[in-house]
Design a protein around this motif. Structure first.
Motif, PDB file in Angstrom:
ATOM      1  N   ARG A 148      58.438  -1.117  25.927  1.00 33.19           N
ATOM      2  CA  ARG A 148      57.476  -0.265  26.672  1.00 33.19           C
ATOM      3  C   ARG A 148      56.444  -0.974  27.006  1.00 33.19           C
ATOM      4  O   ARG A 148      55.738  -1.442  25.985  1.00 33.19           O
ATOM      5  CB  ARG A 148      57.189   1.242  26.216  1.00 33.19           C
ATOM      6  CG  ARG A 148      56.391   2.048  26.901  1.00 33.19           C
ATOM      7  CD  ARG A 148      55.708   3.294  26.490  1.00 33.19           C
ATOM      8  NE  ARG A 148      56.791   4.060  26.213  1.00 33.19           N
ATOM      9  CZ  ARG A 148      57.172   5.027  27.045  1.00 33.19           C
ATOM     10  NH1 ARG A 148      56.877   5.129  28.252  1.00 33.19           N
ATOM     11  NH2 ARG A 148      58.233   5.860  26.599  1.00 33.19           N
ATOM     12  N   CYS A 149      55.938  -1.314  28.192  1.00 30.78           N
ATOM     13  CA  CYS A 149      54.983  -2.394  28.427  1.00 30.78           C
ATOM     14  C   CYS A 149      53.745  -1.711  27.829  1.00 30.78           C
ATOM     15  O   CYS A 149      53.392  -0.530  28.442  1.00 30.78           O
ATOM     16  CB  CYS A 149      54.795  -2.390  30.075  1.00 30.78           C
ATOM     17  SG  CYS A 149      53.523  -3.688  30.479  1.00 30.78           S
ATOM     18  N   GLY A 150      52.787  -2.777  27.258  1.00 35.10           N
ATOM     19  CA  GLY A 150      51.596  -2.221  26.683  1.00 35.10           C
ATOM     20  C   GLY A 150      50.416  -2.172  27.855  1.00 35.10           C
ATOM     21  O   GLY A 150      49.538  -1.691  27.380  1.00 35.10           O
ATOM     22  N   GLN A 151      50.706  -2.621  28.826  1.00 34.62           N
ATOM     23  CA  GLN A 151      49.766  -2.597  29.903  1.00 34.62           C
ATOM     24  C   GLN A 151      50.120  -1.639  31.010  1.00 34.62           C
ATOM     25  O   GLN A 151      49.151  -0.664  31.157  1.00 34.62           O
ATOM     26  CB  GLN A 151      49.649  -4.212  30.526  1.00 34.62           C
ATOM     27  CG  GLN A 151      49.534  -5.343  29.868  1.00 34.62           C
ATOM     28  CD  GLN A 151      48.047  -5.229  29.088  1.00 34.62           C
ATOM     29  OE1 GLN A 151      46.977  -4.960  29.854  1.00 34.62           O
ATOM     30  NE2 GLN A 151      47.804  -5.368  27.856  1.00 34.62           N
ATOM     31  N   LEU A 180      58.885 -10.513  30.246  1.00 30.38           N
ATOM     32  CA  LEU A 180      57.865 -10.148  31.026  1.00 30.38           C
ATOM     33  C   LEU A 180      58.072  -8.736  31.420  1.00 30.38           C
ATOM     34  O   LEU A 180      59.482  -8.494  31.617  1.00 30.38           O
ATOM     35  CB  LEU A 180      57.507 -11.059  31.935  1.00 30.38           C
ATOM     36  CG  LEU A 180      57.186 -12.490  31.798  1.00 30.38           C
ATOM     37  CD1 LEU A 180      57.093 -13.089  33.001  1.00 30.38           C
ATOM     38  CD2 LEU A 180      55.786 -12.585  31.027  1.00 30.38           C
ATOM     39  N   CYS A 181      57.216  -7.688  31.599  1.00 34.46           N
ATOM     40  CA  CYS A 181      57.391  -6.533  32.238  1.00 34.46           C
ATOM     41  C   CYS A 181      58.049  -6.684  33.698  1.00 34.46           C
ATOM     42  O   CYS A 181      57.380  -7.370  34.446  1.00 34.46           O
ATOM     43  CB  CYS A 181      56.064  -5.971  32.203  1.00 34.46           C
ATOM     44  SG  CYS A 181      56.138  -4.405  33.071  1.00 34.46           S
ATOM     45  N   ASP A 182      58.993  -6.047  33.886  1.00 38.65           N
ATOM     46  CA  ASP A 182      59.457  -5.864  35.245  1.00 38.65           C
ATOM     47  C   ASP A 182      58.708  -5.353  36.303  1.00 38.65           C
ATOM     48  O   ASP A 182      58.623  -5.937  37.463  1.00 38.65           O
ATOM     49  CB  ASP A 182      60.697  -4.826  35.346  1.00 38.65           C
ATOM     50  CG  ASP A 182      61.561  -5.184  36.594  1.00 38.65           C
ATOM     51  OD1 ASP A 182      61.783  -6.454  36.814  1.00 38.65           O
ATOM     52  OD2 ASP A 182      62.212  -4.291  36.781  1.00 38.65           O
ATOM     53  N   ARG A 183      57.688  -4.710  36.009  1.00 42.82           N
ATOM     54  CA  ARG A 183      56.642  -4.179  36.862  1.00 42.82           C
ATOM     55  C   ARG A 183      55.380  -5.042  36.979  1.00 42.82           C
ATOM     56  O   ARG A 183      55.123  -5.354  38.162  1.00 42.82           O
ATOM     57  CB  ARG A 183      56.132  -2.829  36.510  1.00 42.82           C
ATOM     58  CG  ARG A 183      55.244  -2.077  37.435  1.00 42.82           C
ATOM     59  CD  ARG A 183      54.582  -0.844  37.289  1.00 42.82           C
ATOM     60  NE  ARG A 183      55.531   0.353  37.316  1.00 42.82           N
ATOM     61  CZ  ARG A 183      55.551   1.569  36.438  1.00 42.82           C
ATOM     62  NH1 ARG A 183      54.513   1.604  35.681  1.00 42.82           N
ATOM     63  NH2 ARG A 183      56.701   2.214  36.565  1.00 42.82           N
ATOM     64  N   CYS A 184      54.586  -5.239  36.110  1.00 44.17           N
ATOM     65  CA  CYS A 184      53.291  -6.049  35.937  1.00 44.17           C
ATOM     66  C   CYS A 184      53.281  -7.343  35.516  1.00 44.17           C
ATOM     67  O   CYS A 184      52.228  -7.849  35.501  1.00 44.17           O
ATOM     68  CB  CYS A 184      52.251  -5.192  35.274  1.00 44.17           C
ATOM     69  SG  CYS A 184      52.200  -5.140  33.705  1.00 44.17           S
ATOM     70  N   GLN A 185      54.589  -7.775  34.937  1.00 44.88           N
ATOM     71  CA  GLN A 185      54.472  -9.200  34.327  1.00 44.88           C
ATOM     72  C   GLN A 185      53.751  -9.517  33.132  1.00 44.88           C
ATOM     73  O   GLN A 185      53.846 -10.497  32.673  1.00 44.88           O
ATOM     74  CB  GLN A 185      54.272 -10.243  35.435  1.00 44.88           C
ATOM     75  CG  GLN A 185      54.962 -10.253  36.832  1.00 44.88           C
ATOM     76  CD  GLN A 185      56.562 -10.091  36.712  1.00 44.88           C
ATOM     77  OE1 GLN A 185      57.021 -10.904  36.058  1.00 44.88           O
ATOM     78  NE2 GLN A 185      57.037  -8.892  37.282  1.00 44.88           N
TER      79      GLN A 185
END
Length: 139
Positions: free
Chosen positions: A30-33, A44-49
């Protein structure tokens, strides 16, 4: 089980996932950003990198999106398993997993929308996610 059974190969990005499976945990990132959930491990996050991708353990419960019964083996290694059921499950945390159903899950009891639990089956030293059970009172 056939020794030619094709198993996934762990790598630097997937080690945490497969280590979790070996410990009975279905892990996801789960992306921390931005909060995006992804099960397929990435750097890298698929949404925000973002590279802020901590791992979490799923409750391993979800809803059957679709399933099929396989009567014709796609590879010789799967022939002894016939017939077998493959399901795609939407996990409650927001990711999908594809898993074979264990023999304790009767194919006639499985339905789209059924609430299920993911477990693990050891295959040649590797723990693979499987459809473990249909949750009581759920459909």
């Amino acid at each position: 089980m056939n020794l030619n059974y094709p198993l996934p190969r762990a790598n630097a990005q997937t080690n945490a996932y497969w280590d979790g499976c070996a410990q009975g945990e279905l892990r996801y990132q789960r992306c921390g950003q931005c909060g995006q959930v992804q099960c397929i491990p990435r750097s890298l996050c698929d949404r925000c990198q973002s590279s802020d991708l901590p791992w979490s353990a799923s409750r391993r419960e979800g809803t059957v999106l679709t399933f099929t019964t396989v009567y014709r083996a796609p590879l010789p290694a799967f022939k002894e398993m016939l017939p077998y059921v493959i399901a795609i499950v939407d996990l409650d945390e927001g990711f999908r997993v594809m898993a074979n159903a264990l023999s304790c899950v009767p194919p006639d009891a499985l339905a789209i929308g059924a609430r299920v639990r993911i477990g693990f089956k050891e295959v040649h030293g590797m723990a693979l996610p499987v459809l473990e059970s249909i949750l009581e009172g759920a459909k």
